[in-house]
Design a protein around this motif. Sequence first.
Motif, short mmCIF file in Angstrom:
data_model
loop_
_atom_site.label_atom_id
_atom_site.label_comp_id
_atom_site.label_asym_id
_atom_site.label_seq_id
_atom_site.Cartn_x
_atom_site.Cartn_y
_atom_site.Cartn_z
N ARG A 72 -28.32 -57.00 -78.81
CA ARG A 72 -29.42 -56.93 -78.92
C ARG A 72 -29.48 -55.37 -78.56
O ARG A 72 -29.97 -55.32 -76.80
CB ARG A 72 -30.31 -57.94 -78.27
CG ARG A 72 -30.31 -58.79 -78.64
CD ARG A 72 -31.52 -60.51 -77.88
NE ARG A 72 -31.51 -61.25 -78.49
CZ ARG A 72 -30.67 -62.64 -78.74
NH1 ARG A 72 -29.75 -62.57 -77.40
NH2 ARG A 72 -31.18 -63.19 -78.68
N ARG B 169 -27.55 -54.94 -83.42
CA ARG B 169 -28.30 -55.13 -84.44
C ARG B 169 -28.85 -53.45 -84.24
O ARG B 169 -29.42 -53.52 -82.78
CB ARG B 169 -29.17 -56.44 -84.19
CG ARG B 169 -30.63 -56.08 -84.54
CD ARG B 169 -31.03 -57.63 -83.91
NE ARG B 169 -31.18 -58.00 -82.87
CZ ARG B 169 -31.90 -58.10 -82.67
NH1 ARG B 169 -31.88 -60.12 -83.16
NH2 ARG B 169 -32.82 -58.48 -81.00
N GLY C 62 -30.18 -66.07 -87.79
CA GLY C 62 -30.92 -65.87 -86.71
C GLY C 62 -32.25 -66.44 -86.60
O GLY C 62 -32.98 -66.88 -86.78
N ASN D 59 -32.67 -68.57 -83.63
CA ASN D 59 -34.43 -68.50 -83.18
C ASN D 59 -35.73 -68.10 -83.62
O ASN D 59 -36.23 -69.21 -83.35
CB ASN D 59 -34.23 -67.21 -82.37
CG ASN D 59 -32.91 -67.26 -81.20
OD1 ASN D 59 -32.24 -68.98 -81.32
ND2 ASN D 59 -32.39 -66.71 -80.42
N ARG E 191 -41.63 -69.85 -81.16
CA ARG E 191 -40.41 -70.71 -79.70
C ARG E 191 -41.18 -70.52 -78.55
O ARG E 191 -39.86 -70.23 -77.59
CB ARG E 191 -39.43 -69.52 -80.55
CG ARG E 191 -40.45 -67.99 -80.67
CD ARG E 191 -38.76 -67.23 -80.56
NE ARG E 191 -37.86 -66.72 -79.93
CZ ARG E 191 -36.66 -65.66 -80.40
NH1 ARG E 191 -36.83 -64.92 -81.47
NH2 ARG E 191 -35.40 -65.55 -79.50
C1 PEP Z 1 -32.67 -65.19 -83.56
O1 PEP Z 1 -33.76 -65.21 -83.96
O2 PEP Z 1 -31.91 -65.81 -83.55
C2 PEP Z 1 -32.09 -63.75 -82.98
C3 PEP Z 1 -30.82 -63.48 -82.46
O3 PEP Z 1 -32.44 -62.82 -82.66
P1 PEP Z 1 -34.45 -63.01 -81.73
O4 PEP Z 1 -33.03 -63.97 -80.82
O5 PEP Z 1 -33.55 -61.37 -80.92
O6 PEP Z 1 -35.08 -62.64 -82.35
#
Ligand code: PEP
Length: 575
Positions: free
Chosen positions: A297, A333, A453, A455, A466
């Motif tokens: 990240r 990324r 991703g 999350n 989230r």
């Molecule tokens: C995600 O969205 O799953 C991800 C890995 O990126 P971030 O948690 O940094 O948004």
Amino acid sequence: MSTLLTGIAASAGIAMAKAYRFIEPELTVEKIKVDQPETEVARLDGAVEKSQSELEAIREKAHKELGQEKAAIFDAHLLVLQDPELLGPIKDRIQSENVNAEFALKETADMFITMFEQMDNEYMKERAADIRDVTKRILSHLLGIHIPNPSLIAEEVIIIAEDLTPSDTAQLNPEFVKGFTTDVGGRTSHSAIMARSMEIPAVVGTKEAVASIQNGDFIIVDGLNGEVHINPTPEVVKQYEFKHSAYEAQKAEWAKLVSQPTLTKDGQRVELAANIGTPKDLKGVLDNGGEGIGLYRTEFLYMGRNELPSEEEQFEAYKAVLEGMKGKPVVVRTLDIGGDKELPYLDLPKEMNPFLGYRAIRLCLDEQSIFRTQLRSLLRASVYGNLKIMFPMIATLTEFREAKKMLEEVRQELTAEGVSVSNNIELGIMVEIPSTAVMADVFAKEVDFFSIGTNDLIQYTMAADRMNERVSYLYQPYNPAILRLVKMVVDAAHKEGKWAGMCGEMAGDEIAIPILLGLGLDEFSMSASSILKSRSLISKLTKQEMESLAKEVLLMETNEDVKQTVANAVEKNKK
Ligand code: PEP
Ligand code: MG
């Protein structure tokens, strides 16, 4: 009296220590007429002096632990503190209006802040932020109110906060900060993710920690079960000492797998990679047997400072990670700023829905000079290891094509300058927006890989923030809707001979792993601290049985049905 709070288990482990409340106090200023202005001037000088020694100590510590770049913020604060252009008018005001030091300070500082903020000049805008910080510090001394500063903690504590921003979390020193608990937050908020990579046990979303815990209370944070005990009885402390030792013994058992490949019981190989935020996290990756970096990240390089990192500074960071991984894959990324990761110095307008707003690739395709600088440093670093580049928050094929075009232009520019660039860099995307998951078959023809991703994919698919513990019941990784999207992405990749990984937190989740194995996921990228546990779990599962399990759960109706079925199947499979 012993009290128990429950919340979301955000980072595994047990921690016991004294509470340290990290809460910004209210600094309210009143206007008071004074008879002896010289006393007020002396009070002001005293507060400035105290602020100066405090800032020098913080700068010293930041310099030692975080490097010169981060320490520079405090150099700027010290300059403001010594600036006669600021202190002179404050003293004049005290003397000409016969007012208290607090009032003169606040009024004068606010005038300068407004003036600098209105200037069309980034440098002056940054000075406004410095004046605001310094004023707060002097005011706290005048008012005799302590402003907590976690970076100065020098004894073992548990942090208690309403919330922690990612940059607050980055400043925590795991040597002293044994755990934390916050009133708000979810398992995938970035402070929770960082706690896992720093191996600091944490419970978030307890709702009442700030209201119930005082400085100095004895606290147990149970990051395994999401419990926080306030001033527990000696019996509870004993139970937790036992639980802590059992967890440590379990970790020692997992540690035996550190140099082993990740294999299922029937000998199928998958890759277990790590998510990192800075080159400093590499040690954790290697200590935990990471087979690669599945998500770097890079935005953390841009945070906790006053200006954008230079091309050279970025190059050094990417090179350090690539070299440190010695040829193992490193997926970097590109900048994913926005949402809960802010860059105050970019001075972007406040948005109603930052997670749906101007962020990540959207910002990069618009602010091209920021993006090009990052791409230049990445391509320059590419010759030092096995680099793969990944774009975040891709919603349309057009965005991917535009970003790829820019990457190619930067490559040509570097080649023309005689700089060598690897010609073996895979280019992929994060699949974290439902539109992209649905169109995965189309994307798969143009990208080299996908990294799911979850999350964000879960929050966008379920329309459940989230970070919001009040809707966390809807944040359902095992909901068949999510599982079907994951299957679409993996199948689409394989149909085109590409690979599919996952770098959302779901990749390290013990209920999700059996399903993901069955769906054919190739790479699982997670917090380094979850790798060995996951390797141990995978070694007890057979691929073939997980394939049938995946088929079964895809047809189920609810998150809970899936969870129960997987738990039962894993128990059976382990025998
Ligand atoms: C995600 O969205 O799953 C991800 C890995 O990126 P971030 O948690 O940094 O948004
Ligand atoms: Mg994301």
